[in-house]
Design an enzyme around this catalytic site. Structure first.
Site, PDB file in Angstrom:
ATOM      1  N   GLU A 172       0.858  -1.185   0.000  1.00 53.03           N
ATOM      2  CA  GLU A 172       0.000   0.000   0.000  1.00 53.03           C
ATOM      3  C   GLU A 172       0.890   1.229   0.000  1.00 53.03           C
ATOM      4  O   GLU A 172       1.891   1.282   0.710  1.00 53.03           O
ATOM      5  CB  GLU A 172      -0.882   0.046   1.255  1.00 53.03           C
ATOM      6  CG  GLU A 172      -1.668   1.337   1.375  1.00 53.03           C
ATOM      7  CD  GLU A 172      -2.314   1.553   2.737  1.00 53.03           C
ATOM      8  OE1 GLU A 172      -3.074   2.521   2.874  1.00 53.03           O
ATOM      9  OE2 GLU A 172      -2.040   0.776   3.676  1.00 53.03           O
ATOM     10  N   ILE A 173       0.539   2.211  -0.815  1.00 55.59           N
ATOM     11  CA  ILE A 173       1.180   3.518  -0.784  1.00 55.59           C
ATOM     12  C   ILE A 173       0.066   4.505  -0.443  1.00 55.59           C
ATOM     13  O   ILE A 173      -1.006   4.459  -1.041  1.00 55.59           O
ATOM     14  CB  ILE A 173       1.810   3.890  -2.148  1.00 55.59           C
ATOM     15  CG1 ILE A 173       2.717   2.775  -2.676  1.00 55.59           C
ATOM     16  CG2 ILE A 173       2.543   5.222  -2.051  1.00 55.59           C
ATOM     17  CD1 ILE A 173       3.983   2.565  -1.915  1.00 55.59           C
TER      18      ILE A 173
END
Length: 195
Positions: free
Chosen positions: A139-140
């Site tokens: 996840e960013i």
């Protein structure tokens, strides 16, 4: 809805400082090294020569990624049948400065991703999810938009000094949630006075 917090233990917590590394089993160490270097900007670092198994260490952003080659993972046909990208799956999350740029770069690399938005009292967090070569979820996000508010007055947060994430941690660690909320409201009200 009333939320009750039950104190589970009176023992002091372990003397932790920060997250040191995440260790991942991978099919092909060098394929995964390329992904973590090229996509996420990690740097290959020296690992102890006494290890008698194939692997690699990478480091950046104050955290390490340790890759351990496990050929038995080839039995799990994740490459031939990729798992759906599910934001509710186990994942590693990285804070970023520009979510739009992240999405553009992933598109340029031909990588599949999904997005999500979390909203809390007018604050938005943009999230981008995708898989590494072995199917691990990444996840960013711009998660530092959300404040970190302890739910228990006995929780003593230790801010991380790298980046801006700690700016949202309540500065008086001995205060409970209500005391922190009251101090923040008082501070905001004082700023609204005109002199």
């Amino acid at each position: 809805m009333i939320l009750e917090i039950e104190e589970v233990s009176s023992c002091p917590a372990l003397p932790l400082l920060s997250l040191n590394h995440v260790s991942l089993l991978v099919r092909d160490v060098w394929n995964s090294v390329r992904f973590y270097e090229d996509v996420l900007g990690f740097c290959l670092v020296k690992r102890p020569s006494s290890f008698n198994f194939h692997g690699a260490w990478l480091y950046n952003y104050g955290v390490g990624i340790h890759l351990l080659e496990n050929k038995a993972m080839e039995d799990y046909d994740a490459i031939n049948e990729p798992r759906p990208i599910n934001p509710k799956d186990n994942h590693i999350s990285f804070q970023c400065t520009d979510v739009v740029l992240v999405k553009r770069r992933l598109e340029e690399m031909g990588m599949r991703y999904v997005t999500a938005v979390v909203e809390e009292e007018g604050t938005k967090v943009d999230q981008v999810f995708f898989h590494d070569p072995d199917g691990y979820m990444i996840e960013i996000c711009n998660c530092d938009n959300l404040p970190i508010l302890p739910l228990s007055s006995s929780c003593h947060l230790k801010p991380h000094n790298i980046g801006s994430y700690n700016k949202m941690i309540a500065t008086n660690y001995v205060c409970g949630f209500m005391e922190t909320e009251m101090l923040e409201n008082l501070s905001m009200n004082m700023l609204n006075f005109s002199f």
